[in-house]
Every structure is written in C-alpha cells, then in structure tokens.
Design a protein around this motif. Sequence first.
Motif, PDB file in Angstrom:
ATOM      1  N   ASP A 106      42.097   6.310  58.448  1.00  0.00           N
ATOM      2  CA  ASP A 106      42.595   5.143  58.706  1.00  0.00           C
ATOM      3  C   ASP A 106      43.030   4.967  60.319  1.00  0.00           C
ATOM      4  OD1 ASP A 106      42.665   4.029  56.238  1.00  0.00           O
ATOM      5  OD2 ASP A 106      44.354   5.149  55.878  1.00  0.00           O
ATOM      6  N   SER A 107      43.296   5.892  61.079  1.00  0.00           N
ATOM      7  CA  SER A 107      43.766   5.911  62.268  1.00  0.00           C
ATOM      8  C   SER A 107      42.710   5.831  63.447  1.00  0.00           C
ATOM      9  CB  SER A 107      44.646   7.233  62.671  1.00  0.00           C
ATOM     10  OG  SER A 107      45.750   7.323  61.879  1.00  0.00           O
ATOM     11  N   THR A 108      41.647   6.051  62.924  1.00  0.00           N
ATOM     12  CA  THR A 108      40.490   5.979  64.236  1.00  0.00           C
ATOM     13  C   THR A 108      39.463   4.899  64.062  1.00  0.00           C
ATOM     14  OG1 THR A 108      39.007   7.579  62.976  1.00  0.00           O
ATOM     15  CG2 THR A 108      40.636   8.501  64.463  1.00  0.00           C
ATOM     16  N   ALA A 109      39.696   4.067  62.934  1.00  0.00           N
ATOM     17  CA  ALA A 109      38.616   3.018  62.852  1.00  0.00           C
ATOM     18  C   ALA A 109      38.409   2.101  64.007  1.00  0.00           C
ATOM     19  CB  ALA A 109      39.405   2.019  61.545  1.00  0.00           C
ATOM     20  N   GLY A 110      37.652   1.678  64.282  1.00  0.00           N
ATOM     21  CA  GLY A 110      37.155   0.951  65.350  1.00  0.00           C
ATOM     22  C   GLY A 110      36.867   1.638  66.477  1.00  0.00           C
ATOM     23  N   PHE A 133      33.202  16.980  60.073  1.00  0.00           N
ATOM     24  CA  PHE A 133      33.415  15.826  59.614  1.00  0.00           C
ATOM     25  C   PHE A 133      34.195  15.993  58.035  1.00  0.00           C
ATOM     26  CE2 PHE A 133      29.564  13.739  61.606  1.00  0.00           C
ATOM     27  CZ  PHE A 133      30.329  12.867  62.439  1.00  0.00           C
ATOM     28  N   ASP A 134      33.713  16.984  57.427  1.00  0.00           N
ATOM     29  CA  ASP A 134      34.646  17.296  56.100  1.00  0.00           C
ATOM     30  C   ASP A 134      36.037  17.749  56.552  1.00  0.00           C
ATOM     31  OD1 ASP A 134      32.149  17.265  54.580  1.00  0.00           O
ATOM     32  OD2 ASP A 134      31.986  19.379  54.275  1.00  0.00           O
ATOM     33  N   THR A 135      36.398  18.275  57.576  1.00  0.00           N
ATOM     34  CA  THR A 135      37.715  18.463  57.990  1.00  0.00           C
ATOM     35  C   THR A 135      38.399  17.375  58.517  1.00  0.00           C
ATOM     36  OG1 THR A 135      36.759  20.850  58.705  1.00  0.00           O
ATOM     37  CG2 THR A 135      38.980  20.203  59.550  1.00  0.00           C
ATOM     38  N   ILE A 136      37.944  16.603  59.102  1.00  0.00           N
ATOM     39  CA  ILE A 136      38.479  15.276  59.774  1.00  0.00           C
ATOM     40  C   ILE A 136      38.500  14.018  59.039  1.00  0.00           C
ATOM     41  CG2 ILE A 136      38.385  16.494  62.234  1.00  0.00           C
ATOM     42  CD1 ILE A 136      36.574  13.336  61.424  1.00  0.00           C
ATOM     43  N   TYR A 137      37.562  13.856  58.260  1.00  0.00           N
ATOM     44  CA  TYR A 137      37.240  12.906  57.526  1.00  0.00           C
ATOM     45  C   TYR A 137      38.506  11.854  56.849  1.00  0.00           C
ATOM     46  CZ  TYR A 137      34.976   8.840  55.040  1.00  0.00           C
ATOM     47  OH  TYR A 137      34.706   7.782  54.671  1.00  0.00           O
ATOM     48  N   TYR A 138      39.384  12.672  56.097  1.00  0.00           N
ATOM     49  CA  TYR A 138      40.320  11.755  55.560  1.00  0.00           C
ATOM     50  C   TYR A 138      41.803  11.755  56.442  1.00  0.00           C
ATOM     51  CZ  TYR A 138      37.692  10.888  51.255  1.00  0.00           C
ATOM     52  OH  TYR A 138      36.999  10.408  50.284  1.00  0.00           O
ATOM     53  N   GLY A 198      31.641   5.217  56.975  1.00  0.00           N
ATOM     54  CA  GLY A 198      32.740   5.525  56.575  1.00  0.00           C
ATOM     55  C   GLY A 198      34.006   5.504  57.301  1.00  0.00           C
ATOM     56  N   LEU A 199      33.979   6.232  58.180  1.00  0.00           N
ATOM     57  CA  LEU A 199      34.939   6.191  59.274  1.00  0.00           C
ATOM     58  C   LEU A 199      35.252   4.987  60.057  1.00  0.00           C
ATOM     59  CD1 LEU A 199      34.596   9.620  60.866  1.00  0.00           C
ATOM     60  CD2 LEU A 199      36.137   8.978  59.599  1.00  0.00           C
ATOM     61  N   SER A 200      34.359   3.692  59.987  1.00  0.00           N
ATOM     62  CA  SER A 200      34.643   2.582  60.554  1.00  0.00           C
ATOM     63  C   SER A 200      34.419   2.873  62.110  1.00  0.00           C
ATOM     64  CB  SER A 200      35.856   1.736  60.173  1.00  0.00           C
ATOM     65  OG  SER A 200      35.858   1.341  58.804  1.00  0.00           O
ATOM     66  N   TRP A 201      33.784   3.993  62.544  1.00  0.00           N
ATOM     67  CA  TRP A 201      33.502   3.988  64.190  1.00  0.00           C
ATOM     68  C   TRP A 201      32.544   3.113  64.627  1.00  0.00           C
ATOM     69  CZ3 TRP A 201      33.365  10.138  64.979  1.00  0.00           C
ATOM     70  CH2 TRP A 201      34.559  10.546  64.574  1.00  0.00           C
ATOM     71  N   GLN A 202      32.585   2.587  65.831  1.00  0.00           N
ATOM     72  CA  GLN A 202      31.696   1.598  66.233  1.00  0.00           C
ATOM     73  C   GLN A 202      30.655   2.576  67.292  1.00  0.00           C
ATOM     74  OE1 GLN A 202      31.416  -1.485  64.977  1.00  0.00           O
ATOM     75  NE2 GLN A 202      33.278  -0.628  63.614  1.00  0.00           N
ATOM     76  N   GLN A 203      29.322   2.443  66.995  1.00  0.00           N
ATOM     77  CA  GLN A 203      28.320   2.833  67.855  1.00  0.00           C
ATOM     78  C   GLN A 203      28.144   1.935  68.978  1.00  0.00           C
ATOM     79  OE1 GLN A 203      24.600   4.105  65.876  1.00  0.00           O
ATOM     80  NE2 GLN A 203      23.594   4.223  67.637  1.00  0.00           N
TER      81      GLN A 203
END
Length: 151
Positions: free
Chosen positions: A83-87, A74-79, A113-118
């Motif tokens: 924006d590109s993976t939201a939703g 998560f630390d590596t990919i977060y920023y 925080g990443l705006s991913w949808q469970q």
Amino acid sequence: MARLLIVHHTPSPGMQAMFEKVVEGATTDEIEGVEVVRRAALSATASDVLGADGYLLGTPANLGYISGALKHFFDTIYYPCLDSTAGRPFGYYVHGNEGVEGAQRAIRSITTGLSWQQVAEPVTVLGAPEKSDLASCWELGATVAAGLMDG
C-alpha cells in the motif's frame, strides 16, 4: 532529498558492467537532489523500499526467469510495501545468455501488483553487453534519477 534505490543481483562481469553504467547515469553531475542507494537483492529490505522514492531493478535472466535473489527481494518486501509504495516510479535492466522474456514478464507482473509505474524502457541484453547496451544502461539510470528531481 529524493532517494533512488537500486536493487540488483550482479553475479557476472556482464551484470557488473551494466550495474556500473546504471549507477554512473543515476549519479551524473546533472542529477541534483537525488540520493542513490545501492543494495544487493539479498540484502535489500522493506525499510529500504519504504524509504525510497523510486527504484531501479537489475537481474540476470536465469532459466527464463528473474534471479532467485530478486525473487527473494520481492517476496520479502511485497506485502509490507504494497500500500505504501503504490504509484512510485521504477525502471529495470535484464541480462541473459538466452531469452529474457520470462524475466521481463515476472518483473512486469510483480510491479503491476505493487502498482509501481514504469518510467523508462527496460534495457535487455543478450550475451556480452556492447557499448550501445552500456550507453542504454547509463541512460536508464539518468532517466529514472532525473524523474525524481524537484522542479
């Protein structure tokens, strides 16, 4: 073709059994048009995440938190992926010998925080995975993968 990325830290026989069932469910014959990519948490990259349409995360609960390997992921990919993976859809599974609440809280916090949808209920297992736990892992893999199918 849609791509499902399974990012996992699998240091124990219990985690291995859960991982194998998640993969089995995600790759069942009924799932069509979905490529399943598996990456160990310490080797998964932002490019892997950006190239996927959905995610499955697997971690042991270590001292009440996600594994250091998944935290590093998560630390590596977060920023780079923010924006590109939201939703995008995701699911997860956690194994612990004591509580898993802290690990679940961490995953929910980071993915929010990443705006991913469970898109599926998490699978949480305390102690050795039982047959019903492994069936739930299979269902988790199949559910998240099926959600990526066209149509």
